[in-house]
Design a protein around this motif. Structure first.
Motif, PDB file in Angstrom:
ATOM      1  N   LEU A  55      14.958   4.152  11.772  1.00  0.00           N
ATOM      2  CA  LEU A  55      15.455   4.208  13.385  1.00  0.00           C
ATOM      3  C   LEU A  55      16.683   4.625  13.669  1.00  0.00           C
ATOM      4  N   THR A  56      17.797   4.612  12.756  1.00  0.00           N
ATOM      5  CA  THR A  56      18.802   5.267  12.973  1.00  0.00           C
ATOM      6  C   THR A  56      18.795   6.789  13.035  1.00  0.00           C
ATOM      7  N   LEU A  57      17.923   7.256  11.888  1.00  0.00           N
ATOM      8  CA  LEU A  57      17.680   8.676  11.979  1.00  0.00           C
ATOM      9  C   LEU A  57      16.839   9.305  13.086  1.00  0.00           C
TER      10      LEU A  57
ATOM     11  N   ASN B 127      25.564   5.210  20.921  1.00  0.00           N
ATOM     12  CA  ASN B 127      25.581   3.847  20.907  1.00  0.00           C
ATOM     13  C   ASN B 127      24.472   3.111  20.305  1.00  0.00           C
ATOM     14  N   LEU B 128      23.219   3.545  21.005  1.00  0.00           N
ATOM     15  CA  LEU B 128      21.984   3.275  20.620  1.00  0.00           C
ATOM     16  C   LEU B 128      21.635   3.451  19.024  1.00  0.00           C
ATOM     17  N   MET B 129      22.200   4.445  18.663  1.00  0.00           N
ATOM     18  CA  MET B 129      22.081   4.843  17.137  1.00  0.00           C
ATOM     19  C   MET B 129      22.954   4.025  16.324  1.00  0.00           C
ATOM     20  N   ALA B 130      23.785   3.502  16.696  1.00  0.00           N
ATOM     21  CA  ALA B 130      24.673   2.428  16.026  1.00  0.00           C
ATOM     22  C   ALA B 130      23.871   1.017  15.979  1.00  0.00           C
ATOM     23  N   VAL B 131      23.135   0.635  16.892  1.00  0.00           N
ATOM     24  CA  VAL B 131      22.493  -0.674  16.720  1.00  0.00           C
ATOM     25  C   VAL B 131      21.558  -0.915  15.664  1.00  0.00           C
ATOM     26  N   PRO B 132      20.679  -0.020  15.196  1.00  0.00           N
ATOM     27  CA  PRO B 132      19.842   0.043  14.004  1.00  0.00           C
ATOM     28  C   PRO B 132      20.657  -0.070  13.018  1.00  0.00           C
ATOM     29  N   ALA B 133      22.027   0.774  12.944  1.00  0.00           N
ATOM     30  CA  ALA B 133      22.805   0.796  11.868  1.00  0.00           C
ATOM     31  C   ALA B 133      23.560  -0.399  11.531  1.00  0.00           C
ATOM     32  N   VAL B 134      24.090  -1.007  12.495  1.00  0.00           N
ATOM     33  CA  VAL B 134      24.712  -2.281  12.137  1.00  0.00           C
ATOM     34  C   VAL B 134      23.494  -3.351  11.994  1.00  0.00           C
ATOM     35  N   ILE B 135      22.297  -3.498  12.283  1.00  0.00           N
ATOM     36  CA  ILE B 135      21.481  -4.406  11.837  1.00  0.00           C
ATOM     37  C   ILE B 135      21.201  -4.048  10.433  1.00  0.00           C
ATOM     38  N   GLY B 136      20.987  -2.678   9.975  1.00  0.00           N
ATOM     39  CA  GLY B 136      20.636  -2.584   8.536  1.00  0.00           C
ATOM     40  C   GLY B 136      21.867  -3.121   7.645  1.00  0.00           C
ATOM     41  N   LEU B 137      22.971  -2.753   8.333  1.00  0.00           N
ATOM     42  CA  LEU B 137      24.095  -3.525   7.314  1.00  0.00           C
ATOM     43  C   LEU B 137      24.174  -5.027   7.318  1.00  0.00           C
ATOM     44  N   VAL B 138      23.502  -5.720   8.333  1.00  0.00           N
ATOM     45  CA  VAL B 138      23.373  -6.917   8.155  1.00  0.00           C
ATOM     46  C   VAL B 138      22.389  -7.465   7.046  1.00  0.00           C
ATOM     47  N   LEU B 139      21.375  -6.721   7.155  1.00  0.00           N
ATOM     48  CA  LEU B 139      20.168  -6.756   6.071  1.00  0.00           C
ATOM     49  C   LEU B 139      20.683  -6.614   4.831  1.00  0.00           C
ATOM     50  N   ALA B 140      21.565  -5.516   4.871  1.00  0.00           N
ATOM     51  CA  ALA B 140      22.150  -5.093   3.369  1.00  0.00           C
ATOM     52  C   ALA B 140      23.122  -6.143   2.728  1.00  0.00           C
ATOM     53  N   VAL B 141      23.841  -6.771   3.604  1.00  0.00           N
ATOM     54  CA  VAL B 141      24.752  -7.716   3.293  1.00  0.00           C
ATOM     55  C   VAL B 141      23.894  -9.041   2.790  1.00  0.00           C
ATOM     56  N   LEU B 142      22.932  -9.397   3.508  1.00  0.00           N
ATOM     57  CA  LEU B 142      22.150 -10.484   3.404  1.00  0.00           C
ATOM     58  C   LEU B 142      21.427 -10.389   2.034  1.00  0.00           C
TER      59      LEU B 142
ATOM     60  N   LEU C 164      15.763  -0.008  -3.875  1.00  0.00           N
ATOM     61  CA  LEU C 164      15.742  -1.255  -3.933  1.00  0.00           C
ATOM     62  C   LEU C 164      14.638  -2.364  -3.519  1.00  0.00           C
ATOM     63  N   MET C 165      13.670  -1.665  -2.910  1.00  0.00           N
ATOM     64  CA  MET C 165      12.594  -2.022  -2.562  1.00  0.00           C
ATOM     65  C   MET C 165      12.847  -2.951  -1.173  1.00  0.00           C
ATOM     66  N   GLN C 166      13.629  -2.548  -0.474  1.00  0.00           N
ATOM     67  CA  GLN C 166      14.079  -3.381   0.783  1.00  0.00           C
ATOM     68  C   GLN C 166      13.382  -2.701   2.180  1.00  0.00           C
ATOM     69  N   GLY C 167      12.591  -3.150   2.270  1.00  0.00           N
ATOM     70  CA  GLY C 167      11.379  -2.454   3.607  1.00  0.00           C
ATOM     71  C   GLY C 167      12.221  -2.554   4.734  1.00  0.00           C
ATOM     72  N   TRP C 168      12.798  -3.586   5.231  1.00  0.00           N
ATOM     73  CA  TRP C 168      13.485  -3.694   6.524  1.00  0.00           C
ATOM     74  C   TRP C 168      14.553  -2.875   6.556  1.00  0.00           C
ATOM     75  N   LEU C 169      15.373  -2.997   5.505  1.00  0.00           N
ATOM     76  CA  LEU C 169      16.372  -1.857   5.486  1.00  0.00           C
ATOM     77  C   LEU C 169      16.152  -0.384   5.826  1.00  0.00           C
ATOM     78  N   MET C 170      14.994  -0.061   5.190  1.00  0.00           N
ATOM     79  CA  MET C 170      14.384   1.314   5.291  1.00  0.00           C
ATOM     80  C   MET C 170      13.967   1.579   6.602  1.00  0.00           C
ATOM     81  N   LEU C 171      13.512   0.483   7.225  1.00  0.00           N
ATOM     82  CA  LEU C 171      13.006   0.620   8.745  1.00  0.00           C
ATOM     83  C   LEU C 171      14.276   0.905   9.467  1.00  0.00           C
ATOM     84  N   ALA C 172      15.315  -0.078   9.325  1.00  0.00           N
ATOM     85  CA  ALA C 172      16.514   0.136  10.026  1.00  0.00           C
ATOM     86  C   ALA C 172      17.246   1.745   9.995  1.00  0.00           C
ATOM     87  N   ILE C 173      17.256   2.102   8.501  1.00  0.00           N
ATOM     88  CA  ILE C 173      17.486   3.399   8.648  1.00  0.00           C
ATOM     89  C   ILE C 173      16.895   4.506   9.021  1.00  0.00           C
TER      90      ILE C 173
END
Length: 119
Positions: A106-108, A18-33, A95-104
């Motif tokens: 953290l997921t890994l 479940n903790l692994m899913a948190v940064p994945a969902v945050i990354g999903l929000v960042l990718a959609v934005l 895509l040069m999306q630093g925050w998305l890379m950070l979220a991924i």
């Protein structure tokens, strides 16, 4: 295959998943934005859409892996999280999306903790 894990160990695995899913969902929000935000440089591109699909897959797999019993299918899902995470990380890098890379990343990192807990 019957569930032979003690309840405390099972709960620990599910908590880490479940903790692994948190940064994945945050990354999903960042990718959609990034996909919909004007001026992001990747608005509406296929690469941003691919990042969204990758993050959806990572989010679902992270939630699923903690609820599965030990066995071949859970091992398959865990390996797919690693492969999907690495490929989505490469996509975010292009895509040069630093925050998305950070979220991924953290997921890994939490994936690695899940693997160590699930021994």
């Amino acid at each position: 295959m019957p569930d032979t894990l003690p309840p405390a160990h099972r709960a620990r695995e599910e908590l880490v998943a479940n903790l692994m899913a948190v940064p994945a969902v945050i990354g999903l929000v960042l990718a959609v934005l990034a996909f919909f935000q004007r001026g992001s440089g990747i608005t509406g591109t296929a690469g941003a859409g691919l990042a969204i699909l990758g993050m959806v897959a990572l989010s679902i797999a992270a939630l699923l892996v903690g609820r599965l019993s030990p066995g071949r299918f859970r091992t398959f899902v865990a390996v797919m999280i690693l492969i999907g995470g690495l490929l989505t990380l490469i996509c975010a890098w292009f895509l040069m999306q630093g925050w998305l890379m950070l979220a991924i990343a953290l997921t890994l990192a939490l994936w690695l903790i899940f693997i160590l807990v699930a021994r």
